[in-house]
Design an enzyme around this catalytic site. Structure first.
Site, PDB file in Angstrom:
ATOM      1  CE  LYS A   1      36.442  46.775  35.127  1.00  0.00           C
ATOM      2  NZ  LYS A   1      36.479  45.589  34.581  1.00  0.00           N
TER       3      LYS A   1
ATOM      4  CD  GLU B   1      39.035  42.748  50.404  1.00  0.00           C
ATOM      5  OE1 GLU B   1      38.510  43.525  49.560  1.00  0.00           O
ATOM      6  OE2 GLU B   1      39.142  41.658  50.414  1.00  0.00           O
TER       7      GLU B   1
ATOM      8  N   GLY C   1      39.784  43.272  35.392  1.00  0.00           N
ATOM      9  CA  GLY C   1      40.797  43.748  36.598  1.00  0.00           C
ATOM     10  C   GLY C   1      41.894  43.031  36.290  1.00  0.00           C
ATOM     11  NE  ARG C   2      39.913  37.218  35.079  1.00  0.00           N
ATOM     12  CZ  ARG C   2      38.686  37.405  35.254  1.00  0.00           C
ATOM     13  NH1 ARG C   2      38.382  38.255  36.190  1.00  0.00           N
ATOM     14  NH2 ARG C   2      37.560  37.077  34.665  1.00  0.00           N
TER      15      ARG C   2
ATOM     16  CD  GLU D   1      39.113  37.415  39.383  1.00  0.00           C
ATOM     17  OE1 GLU D   1      39.783  38.252  38.781  1.00  0.00           O
ATOM     18  OE2 GLU D   1      39.086  37.566  40.947  1.00  0.00           O
TER      19      GLU D   1
ATOM     20  CG  HIS E   1      66.411  22.624  47.812  1.00  0.00           C
ATOM     21  ND1 HIS E   1      67.327  21.611  48.089  1.00  0.00           N
ATOM     22  CD2 HIS E   1      66.834  23.267  46.630  1.00  0.00           C
ATOM     23  CE1 HIS E   1      68.192  21.937  47.163  1.00  0.00           C
ATOM     24  NE2 HIS E   1      67.974  22.803  46.152  1.00  0.00           N
TER      25      HIS E   1
ATOM     26  CE  LYS F   1      34.323  41.177  45.678  1.00  0.00           C
ATOM     27  NZ  LYS F   1      34.381  41.894  44.426  1.00  0.00           N
TER      28      LYS F   1
HETATM   29  O1  F6P Z   1      36.880  40.468  43.793  1.00  0.00           O
HETATM   30  C1  F6P Z   1      37.649  40.183  42.677  1.00  0.00           C
HETATM   31  C2  F6P Z   1      37.772  41.431  41.921  1.00  0.00           C
HETATM   32  O2  F6P Z   1      36.813  42.140  41.235  1.00  0.00           O
HETATM   33  C3  F6P Z   1      39.017  41.140  40.837  1.00  0.00           C
HETATM   34  O3  F6P Z   1      38.425  40.722  39.680  1.00  0.00           O
HETATM   35  C4  F6P Z   1      39.623  42.411  40.545  1.00  0.00           C
HETATM   36  O4  F6P Z   1      40.880  42.416  40.157  1.00  0.00           O
HETATM   37  C5  F6P Z   1      39.733  42.941  42.156  1.00  0.00           C
HETATM   38  O5  F6P Z   1      38.600  42.247  42.868  1.00  0.00           O
HETATM   39  C6  F6P Z   1      40.062  44.255  42.540  1.00  0.00           C
HETATM   40  O6  F6P Z   1      38.887  44.919  41.961  1.00  0.00           O
HETATM   41  P1  F6P Z   1      39.022  46.692  41.847  1.00  0.00           P
HETATM   42  O7  F6P Z   1      39.967  46.892  40.920  1.00  0.00           O
HETATM   43  O8  F6P Z   1      37.697  46.929  41.452  1.00  0.00           O
HETATM   44  O9  F6P Z   1      39.238  47.238  43.147  1.00  0.00           O
END
Ligand code: F6P
Length: 544
Positions: free
Chosen positions: A226, A232, A283-284, A369, A400, A509
């Protein structure tokens, strides 16, 4: 594009104006009800005393049948819970979201993931629902429709291109969990032979493992973020690009696409094929946007539209069903009853369909979240608990493993079972065995076993909810996910939190950035004793 304004003067854009659950009379009435009988409520007695209990506490909603009868509620409990919802004006809060008001107050944003599944301008709602104020969202609707068309046309081109055999989605959190969960769930609708991979972790083992065996000329990378700043994702995207170029990959424009609200950053990164979305999509909550592209590539445009239509049907149910028969709200009210009165700190989730094996992870982000907050919308510390811990594994595997604790442990964990009536395979006996197991678990949790003492005793009276889909298909999956989104909205509205921000992820972060530098330099000045010791121990070993 600017987020939409509240369409009606009757819809307060500032949700801080709505009362929190603990501020209304129904809260103390529920407390008294809990002390008077709710605490000692026995499910077995409730069924014995009311032959109509199953009917009274089960209902149909679009694509989902819900059995709430094995929860520790009776008509009196539900009446008070509904009063709680009325006094917190959850319906007005819902209407504010559906009017495009900036219900995400801390970020000053509207919350309109539901608009992503609303039919395009000129088309009627397939569920016969027109939100008040939809006319004010015509520009947003047109943007959504145009992006969807472009994204689905692209998906069809990729599907038709037999030189592309592998699609790698690089994203994390909402940019990973939704499409990954849904791609697994809808695997039987996917184009045969087209492999979908999901890389999220910054741990290089994950990307390395996926890249091994891939041919750059037959691979499409989707960089899903987003913000297009997430560490990452950016690191994985850079490494994927380096790998692509080092292996003789040509034509990055053809082999890389970006899914983002930050199209400028994607272009700067060197990706020219981009599909955008908007800051009013959390995002979610973004599976329905361009973030759904890997899923659309897997299952095709028609199936993706069916997913949207299923979610839209649930949106219409949430927007229009009377509160007493409004399934997202009923689930949320039970969640509040358990969390704040019974004190149950977690909820277990066991999908009885292996295709739903990533559903627990997806719903963990959605719920925790969204509602894992300790202050209200005005920043005041809350006097009550909020999001439970959500956890789970597919049945029958969980049986199990951790079900021992669910049946005989010292904590009560309300369970949510998701079952699917029809199987999509023809292996004899399996589906009956699967369904028998989910029914047996719910029965064992409620009934317990009195005939044996000591270690063999099952206390029973352990609550569960059973959600049933007729079949697992795009429409029912869309409805199931939208149901969970709206349930989270309702519990957040009752608790008085902003369900649409996530400030709690920021600190780690920032610190990780600082520690990354220190792991190269070995510099420990200013750190706490534990972190300094670890930096000293790991510095220089970790650069690989
Ligand atoms: O760090 C949490 C978050 O912002 C989530 O809310 C989001 O889904 C995820 O990181 C990934 O964010 P992005 O889509 O901006 O890479």
């Amino acid at each position: 594009m600017e987020p939409a304004k509240a369409a009606s003067p009757n819809v307060p854009a500032d949700l801080a104006a709505f009362p929190r659950c603990d501020e209304v009379p129904a809260w103390s009435a529920l407390r008294a009800h809990y002390v008077a009988g709710g605490q000692a409520f026995d499910l077995r007695q409730a069924f014995a005393g009311d032959p109509g209990r199953f009917e009274a506490f089960s209902q149909d909603a679009p694509h989902v049948f819900a059995d709430l009868s094995r929860n520790r509620i009776d008509a009196g409990t539900e009446r008070l819970l509904l009063q709680l919802a009325e006094q917190c004006r959850v319906d007005e809060q819902r209407n504010a979201m559906f009017a495009g008001a900036k219900v995400n107050g801390t970020e000053g944003r509207a919350v309109m993931h539901w608009l992503l599944r609303y039919p395009a301008p000129g088309a009627e709602s397939t569920a016969g629902w027109t939100p008040t104020g939809l006319d004010a969202l015509t520009a947003e609707r047109a943007d959504v429709a145009a992006t969807l068309e472009a994204m689905l046309a692209y998906a069809e081109r990729v599907r038709a291109d037999d030189t592309i055999t592998d699609v790698v989605n690089i994203g994390i959190g909402g940019s990973d969990l939704g499409p990954q969960m849904a791609t697994l769930a809808l695997a039987r609708f996917a184009k045969p032979g087209l492999r979908l991979h999901f890389v999220s972790n910054v741990d290089g083992h994950e990307l390395d493992g996926v890249l091994q065996g891939l041919d750059p000329q037959r691979t499409l990378f989707l960089v899903a973020s987003k913000t297009f700043t997430t560490l990452e994702t950016m690191m994985n995207a850079r490494s994927a690009r380096d790998w692509f170029l080092a292996r003789g990959g040509k034509d990055t424009a053809r082999h890389f696409a970006a899914l983002t609200t930050n199209v400028a950053a994607a272009r700067e990164f060197g990706i020219t094929t981009t599909f955008g979305f908007w800051d009013w999509v959390g995002g979610r909550y973004s599976l329905w946007s361009a973030i759904g592209l890997p899923l659309a590539i897997a299952i095709g445009g028609a199936n993706f539209r069916a997913l949207l239509a299923g979610a839209h049907a649930m949106d219409a149910h949430f927007a229009t069903a009377p509160l007493a028969r409004n399934l997202p709200l009923r689930l949320a009210l039970i969640d509040v009853w358990y969390r704040n009165f019974h004190g149950f700190a977690s909820r277990g989730l066991a999908p009885y369909h292996s295709g739903l094996r990533r559903l627990p992870a997806y719903l963990q982000q959605l719920e925790m979240e969204s509602n894992g907050k300790r202050v209200d919308r005005q920043g005041r510390v809350l006097p009550h608990a909020t999001s439970p811990v959500l956890w789970g594994e597919p049945g029958t595997n969980g049986q199990h493993a951790f079900f021992q604790m669910i049946h005989q442990g010292s904590d009560v964990v309300p369970m949510e079972f998701v079952a699917v009536a029809e199987a999509a395979h023809h292996l004899p006996g399996h589906q009956q065995a699967l369904l028998a197991n989910v029914l047996a678990q719910a029965q064992a949790l409620m009934q317990g076993r009195e005939d044996a003492g000591g270690h063999r005793h099952f206390p029973g009276n352990r609550p569960s909810t059973l959600l049933l889909l007729e079949r697992l298909d795009p429409a029912s999956l869309g409805a199931l996910i939208a149901l969970q989104e709206h349930r989270v909205f309702c519990s957040g509205a009752l608790w008085g939190v902003n369900s649409f921000d996530q400030w709690g992820v920021e600190l780690g972060k920032v610190l990780a950035k600082d520690i990354t530098e220190r792991l190269s330099s070995g510099e420990t000045g200013g750190l706490d004793g534990a972190t300094a010791a670890w930096v000293a121990r790991l510095a220089r070993q970790s650069g690989a």
